[in-house]
Design a protein around this motif. Structure first.
Motif, PDB file in Angstrom:
ATOM      1  N   ARG A  23       0.806  -1.229   0.000  1.00  0.00           N
ATOM      2  CA  ARG A  23       0.000   0.000   0.000  1.00  0.00           C
ATOM      3  C   ARG A  23       0.834   1.273   0.000  1.00  0.00           C
ATOM      4  N   ASP A  24       1.839   1.367   0.865  1.00  0.00           N
ATOM      5  CA  ASP A  24       2.657   2.579   0.904  1.00  0.00           C
ATOM      6  C   ASP A  24       3.392   2.787  -0.410  1.00  0.00           C
ATOM      7  N   ASP A  28       2.930   6.009  -2.824  1.00  0.00           N
ATOM      8  CA  ASP A  28       4.061   6.853  -3.214  1.00  0.00           C
ATOM      9  C   ASP A  28       4.290   6.859  -4.721  1.00  0.00           C
TER      10      ASP A  28
END
Length: 152
Positions: A23-24, A28
């Protein structure tokens, strides 16, 4: 980079929960936006982060719309391409036409392939892996140039 096979569930609304570990990176890299389309060689779906999809679109744009084979590829890949984005819970909606094409049931496999995911029905994934292991790799002259140079 996207790697690893993840057993996940497709909910009744046709959403998948993207594993937390991705997810991160997706937030990003592409603000959680992606494009999902069919795989023209396997009974699965391809999920591209938006930045990677834009590279695919450039390649598709370079194909001729008058060459029947190239036009067929454009028609299939672009015709099924569906934009989506992660919701606040890290879920992504898979369009009904795509779920139907890949015969997705409740249990699915999300498989990282460096710049994209493959999304498989779990039973079909398991069968594909068994087929791949049983078939093995060609040897000698039968190997592609890329495989002749590949080593672990």
């Amino acid at each position: 980079m996207l790697r690893g096979a993840n057993a996940i569930n497709l909910d009744t609304k046709g959403r998948i929960a993207i594993p937390t570990r991705y997810r991160d990176w997706l937030a990003d890299t592409c603000q959680g936006q992606f494009v999902c389309t069919i795989d023209i060689q396997s009974p699965c779906l391809l999920i591209y982060p938006l930045n990677e999809w834009l590279l695919i679109e450039q390649k598709l744009r370079a194909l001729s719309s008058t060459n029947p084979q190239e036009r067929r590829i454009q028609r299939l890949i672009l015709g099924y391409a569906t934009e989506s984005e992660l919701d606040k819970s890290g879920r992504a909606l898979i369009a009904p036409i795509l779920r139907q094409h890949a015969k997705l049931q409740k249990k699915v496999m999300l498989v990282g392939q460096l710049n994209k995911f493959e999304l498989w029905d779990e039973e079909m994934w398991n069968q594909q892996i068994q087929d791949d292991l049983q078939d093995g790799l060609p040897s000698g002259e039968e190997l592609s140039a890329g495989l002749r140079e590949f080593s672990l």
